[in-house]
Write an enzyme that holds these catalytic residues in place. Structure first.
Site, mmCIF file in Angstrom:
data_model
loop_
_atom_site.group_PDB
_atom_site.id
_atom_site.type_symbol
_atom_site.label_atom_id
_atom_site.label_comp_id
_atom_site.label_asym_id
_atom_site.label_seq_id
_atom_site.Cartn_x
_atom_site.Cartn_y
_atom_site.Cartn_z
ATOM 1 C CB ALA A 1 -52.324 -39.834 22.762
ATOM 2 C CB THR B 1 -57.603 -36.810 29.188
ATOM 3 O OG1 THR B 1 -57.268 -36.601 27.819
ATOM 4 C CG2 THR B 1 -56.997 -35.684 30.022
ATOM 5 C CG ASN B 2 -53.435 -38.916 26.430
ATOM 6 O OD1 ASN B 2 -53.131 -38.005 25.686
ATOM 7 N ND2 ASN B 2 -54.259 -39.896 26.062
ATOM 8 N NE ARG B 3 -47.307 -34.161 29.848
ATOM 9 C CZ ARG B 3 -46.001 -34.347 29.705
ATOM 10 N NH1 ARG B 3 -45.465 -35.481 30.065
ATOM 11 N NH2 ARG B 3 -45.242 -33.403 29.195
ATOM 12 C CB SER B 4 -52.178 -36.264 23.122
ATOM 13 O OG SER B 4 -52.364 -35.855 21.793
#
Ligand code: CTP
Length: 212
Positions: free
Chosen positions: A88, A21-24
Protein backbone atom coordinates in the site's frame (compact mmCIF):
# COMPACT_ATOMS: atom_id res chain seq x y z
CA UNK A 1 10.98 -19.01 -10.65
CA UNK A 2 12.20 -15.75 -9.16
CA UNK A 3 9.48 -13.73 -7.47
CA UNK A 4 9.61 -10.10 -6.38
CA UNK A 5 6.89 -9.12 -3.88
CA UNK A 6 6.24 -5.66 -2.43
CA UNK A 7 4.42 -5.52 0.90
CA UNK A 8 3.27 -3.26 3.71
CA UNK A 9 2.77 0.48 3.93
CA UNK A 10 5.30 3.18 3.19
CA UNK A 11 6.22 6.03 5.54
CA UNK A 12 6.60 9.57 4.30
CA UNK A 13 8.53 11.87 6.63
CA UNK A 14 6.92 15.08 7.89
CA UNK A 15 9.80 16.00 10.19
CA UNK A 16 12.41 13.92 12.09
CA UNK A 17 9.75 12.47 14.45
CA UNK A 18 6.55 12.27 12.39
CA UNK A 19 5.35 10.62 9.21
CA UNK A 20 2.36 9.94 6.96
CA UNK A 21 1.36 6.34 6.46
CA UNK A 22 -1.70 4.06 6.04
CA UNK A 23 -3.33 1.06 7.71
CA UNK A 24 -1.58 -1.70 5.77
CA UNK A 25 -0.12 -4.43 8.03
CA UNK A 26 1.82 -6.25 5.30
CA UNK A 27 0.07 -9.53 6.19
CA UNK A 28 -1.15 -10.26 2.65
CA UNK A 29 2.27 -9.64 1.09
CA UNK A 30 4.11 -11.68 3.73
CA UNK A 31 1.59 -14.53 3.28
CA UNK A 32 2.27 -14.40 -0.47
CA UNK A 33 6.03 -14.53 0.15
CA UNK A 34 5.58 -17.59 2.40
CA UNK A 35 3.28 -19.29 -0.11
CA UNK A 36 5.66 -18.62 -3.02
CA UNK A 37 8.60 -20.02 -1.01
CA UNK A 38 6.59 -23.12 -0.13
CA UNK A 39 5.74 -23.60 -3.80
CA UNK A 40 9.49 -23.78 -4.47
CA UNK A 41 10.13 -20.27 -5.79
CA UNK A 42 12.95 -17.87 -4.93
CA UNK A 43 11.56 -14.73 -3.31
CA UNK A 44 12.78 -11.17 -2.87
CA UNK A 45 10.39 -9.38 -0.50
CA UNK A 46 10.59 -5.57 -0.55
CA UNK A 47 8.78 -4.44 2.56
CA UNK A 48 7.75 -1.20 4.17
CA UNK A 49 7.75 -0.97 7.99
CA UNK A 50 5.66 -3.83 9.48
CA UNK A 51 5.55 -5.90 12.68
CA UNK A 52 5.95 -9.29 11.06
CA UNK A 53 8.73 -11.89 11.15
CA UNK A 54 10.74 -12.22 7.95
CA UNK A 55 9.67 -15.32 6.00
CA UNK A 56 12.44 -17.93 6.38
CA UNK A 57 14.74 -18.29 3.40
CA UNK A 58 13.40 -15.23 1.66
CA UNK A 59 15.59 -12.24 0.77
CA UNK A 60 13.96 -9.32 2.63
CA UNK A 61 14.79 -5.72 1.74
CA UNK A 62 13.37 -3.27 4.27
CA UNK A 63 12.47 0.19 3.03
CA UNK A 64 10.63 3.21 4.42
CA UNK A 65 9.35 5.61 1.82
CA UNK A 66 7.70 5.09 -1.56
CA UNK A 67 10.81 6.46 -3.22
CA UNK A 68 13.01 3.94 -1.32
CA UNK A 69 10.66 1.16 -2.47
CA UNK A 70 10.83 2.44 -6.06
CA UNK A 71 14.65 2.32 -6.00
CA UNK A 72 14.72 -1.20 -4.46
CA UNK A 73 12.23 -2.51 -7.06
CA UNK A 74 14.15 -0.87 -9.91
CA UNK A 75 17.33 -2.65 -8.73
CA UNK A 76 15.77 -6.11 -8.41
CA UNK A 77 13.09 -6.37 -11.07
CA UNK A 78 15.41 -7.26 -13.94
CA UNK A 79 16.22 -10.58 -12.24
CA UNK A 80 12.53 -11.36 -11.75
CA UNK A 81 10.09 -13.73 -13.49
CA UNK A 82 6.98 -12.81 -11.47
CA UNK A 83 6.42 -9.44 -9.76
CA UNK A 84 3.57 -9.03 -7.27
CA UNK A 85 2.82 -5.52 -6.02
CA UNK A 86 0.81 -5.90 -2.82
CA UNK A 87 2.27 -2.88 -1.01
CA UNK A 88 0.00 0.00 0.00
CA UNK A 89 2.30 2.69 -1.35
CA UNK A 90 1.60 6.24 -0.20
CA UNK A 91 0.43 8.12 -3.27
CA UNK A 92 1.76 11.42 -1.90
CA UNK A 93 4.71 12.54 0.22
CA UNK A 94 5.41 15.78 2.05
CA UNK A 95 6.83 18.22 -0.48
CA UNK A 96 9.31 19.76 1.98
CA UNK A 97 9.90 17.64 5.12
CA UNK A 98 11.24 19.77 7.99
CA UNK A 99 14.84 19.20 9.15
CA UNK A 100 13.89 19.91 12.75
CA UNK A 101 10.78 19.04 14.78
CA UNK A 102 7.81 21.21 13.80
CA UNK A 103 6.68 23.29 16.80
CA UNK A 104 3.03 23.95 17.60
CA UNK A 105 3.37 27.70 17.18
CA UNK A 106 0.16 28.30 15.24
CA UNK A 107 -3.45 27.04 15.45
CA UNK A 108 -3.40 25.63 11.95
CA UNK A 109 -0.77 23.84 9.98
CA UNK A 110 -0.86 23.08 6.26
CA UNK A 111 1.33 20.43 4.72
CA UNK A 112 1.95 20.51 1.01
CA UNK A 113 1.94 17.06 -0.61
CA UNK A 114 3.53 16.02 -3.85
CA UNK A 115 2.88 12.87 -5.89
CA UNK A 116 5.04 9.77 -5.38
CA UNK A 117 6.16 7.64 -8.32
CA UNK A 118 3.79 4.81 -9.21
CA UNK A 119 6.01 1.74 -8.76
CA UNK A 120 3.68 -0.82 -10.37
CA UNK A 121 2.88 1.68 -13.11
CA UNK A 122 6.64 1.96 -13.82
CA UNK A 123 7.25 -1.79 -14.13
CA UNK A 124 6.60 -2.09 -17.87
CA UNK A 125 7.45 1.38 -19.16
CA UNK A 126 10.30 2.57 -16.93
CA UNK A 127 11.88 -0.71 -15.79
CA UNK A 128 11.20 -2.68 -19.00
CA UNK A 129 9.76 -5.64 -17.06
CA UNK A 130 8.49 -8.36 -19.39
CA UNK A 131 7.63 -11.06 -16.86
CA UNK A 132 4.29 -11.90 -15.23
CA UNK A 133 2.93 -8.79 -13.52
CA UNK A 134 0.42 -8.86 -10.66
CA UNK A 135 -1.16 -5.77 -9.12
CA UNK A 136 -3.50 -5.22 -6.21
CA UNK A 137 -6.42 -2.80 -6.16
CA UNK A 138 -7.70 -1.43 -2.85
CA UNK A 139 -11.19 -0.08 -3.48
CA UNK A 140 -14.07 1.27 -1.40
CA UNK A 141 -16.47 1.62 -4.37
CA UNK A 142 -16.89 0.61 -8.04
CA UNK A 143 -14.58 -2.32 -7.35
CA UNK A 144 -14.69 -3.98 -10.76
CA UNK A 145 -14.48 -0.81 -12.83
CA UNK A 146 -11.60 0.63 -10.80
CA UNK A 147 -9.68 -2.65 -10.60
CA UNK A 148 -9.99 -3.37 -14.32
CA UNK A 149 -8.92 0.22 -15.07
CA UNK A 150 -5.73 -0.29 -13.01
CA UNK A 151 -5.11 -3.71 -14.64
CA UNK A 152 -5.09 -2.10 -18.08
CA UNK A 153 -3.36 1.18 -17.22
CA UNK A 154 -0.51 -0.49 -15.34
CA UNK A 155 0.03 -3.34 -17.85
CA UNK A 156 -0.77 -6.16 -15.41
CA UNK A 157 -1.49 -9.78 -16.31
CA UNK A 158 -3.85 -9.98 -13.39
CA UNK A 159 -5.05 -7.77 -10.57
CA UNK A 160 -6.28 -8.78 -7.13
CA UNK A 161 -9.15 -6.57 -5.99
CA UNK A 162 -9.84 -5.95 -2.31
CA UNK A 163 -12.95 -4.26 -0.95
CA UNK A 164 -11.35 -2.11 1.75
CA UNK A 165 -14.69 -0.63 2.85
CA UNK A 166 -15.55 -3.91 4.60
CA UNK A 167 -14.63 -4.13 8.27
CA UNK A 168 -14.33 -7.95 8.33
CA UNK A 169 -11.56 -8.27 5.73
CA UNK A 170 -8.47 -6.52 4.45
CA UNK A 171 -6.35 -3.92 6.18
CA UNK A 172 -4.63 -5.20 9.31
CA UNK A 173 -6.86 -8.30 9.62
CA UNK A 174 -5.96 -11.97 9.25
CA UNK A 175 -8.75 -12.70 6.76
CA UNK A 176 -9.45 -11.50 3.28
CA UNK A 177 -11.77 -12.12 0.34
CA UNK A 178 -10.67 -11.05 -3.12
CA UNK A 179 -11.66 -11.06 -6.77
CA UNK A 180 -9.03 -11.69 -9.40
CA UNK A 181 -9.45 -9.90 -12.73
CA UNK A 182 -7.43 -11.17 -15.69
CA UNK A 183 -6.15 -9.45 -18.78
CA UNK A 184 -8.68 -10.49 -21.42
CA UNK A 185 -11.77 -10.03 -19.29
CA UNK A 186 -12.19 -13.12 -17.10
CA UNK A 187 -12.52 -12.94 -13.33
CA UNK A 188 -12.59 -15.34 -10.38
CA UNK A 189 -13.64 -14.89 -6.78
CA UNK A 190 -11.52 -16.27 -3.95
CA UNK A 191 -13.90 -16.67 -0.99
CA UNK A 192 -13.46 -15.40 2.58
CA UNK A 193 -10.62 -17.11 4.43
CA UNK A 194 -7.29 -16.66 6.20
CA UNK A 195 -4.78 -14.59 4.21
CA UNK A 196 -2.44 -17.61 4.29
CA UNK A 197 -5.04 -19.69 2.36
CA UNK A 198 -5.80 -16.87 -0.05
CA UNK A 199 -2.06 -16.48 -0.70
CA UNK A 200 -1.68 -20.21 -1.48
CA UNK A 201 -4.60 -20.00 -3.93
CA UNK A 202 -3.16 -16.88 -5.59
CA UNK A 203 0.29 -18.42 -6.02
CA UNK A 204 -1.33 -21.58 -7.45
CA UNK A 205 -3.33 -19.40 -9.83
CA UNK A 206 -0.21 -17.50 -10.96
CA UNK A 207 1.75 -20.76 -11.43
CA UNK A 208 -1.18 -22.15 -13.46
CA UNK A 209 -1.38 -19.07 -15.67
CA UNK A 210 2.36 -19.16 -16.41
CA UNK A 211 2.53 -22.86 -17.23
CA UNK A 212 -0.38 -22.62 -19.72
N1 CTP B 1 1.11 1.11 -6.42
C1 CTP B 1 2.46 1.33 -6.58
N2 CTP B 1 2.97 2.60 -6.39
C2 CTP B 1 2.17 3.63 -6.05
C3 CTP B 1 0.77 3.40 -5.86
C4 CTP B 1 0.28 2.13 -6.04
O1 CTP B 1 3.21 0.38 -6.88
N3 CTP B 1 2.68 4.84 -5.88
C5 CTP B 1 0.57 -0.23 -6.69
C6 CTP B 1 0.01 -0.96 -5.48
O2 CTP B 1 1.03 -1.75 -4.87
C7 CTP B 1 -1.08 -1.83 -6.12
C8 CTP B 1 -1.57 -0.96 -7.29
O3 CTP B 1 -0.52 -0.06 -7.58
O4 CTP B 1 -0.54 -3.02 -6.66
C9 CTP B 1 -2.85 -0.21 -7.04
O5 CTP B 1 -2.75 0.50 -5.84
P1 CTP B 1 -4.02 1.29 -5.25
O6 CTP B 1 -3.59 1.96 -3.99
O7 CTP B 1 -5.21 0.38 -5.26
O8 CTP B 1 -4.31 2.36 -6.38
P2 CTP B 1 -3.56 3.62 -6.94
O9 CTP B 1 -2.87 3.20 -8.21
O10 CTP B 1 -2.71 4.23 -5.89
O11 CTP B 1 -4.79 4.55 -7.33
P3 CTP B 1 -5.89 5.25 -6.38
O12 CTP B 1 -5.20 5.47 -5.04
O13 CTP B 1 -6.22 6.49 -7.11
O14 CTP B 1 -7.05 4.26 -6.28
Amino acid sequence: MRFLITAGPTREAIDPVRYLTNRSSGKMGYALANAAMKAGHEVVLISGPVNLPSPKGCNVLLVESARDMYTAVEKCIRETDVAIFSAAVADYRIAHPADTKIKKNSDELSLKLTKNPDILGSARQEFGFSGFLVGFAAETNNLEENAVGKLTEKGCDLIVANDVSRTDIGFDLDENEVTVFYKGGKSAAIPFGPKSDIAIKLIREIDGQISR
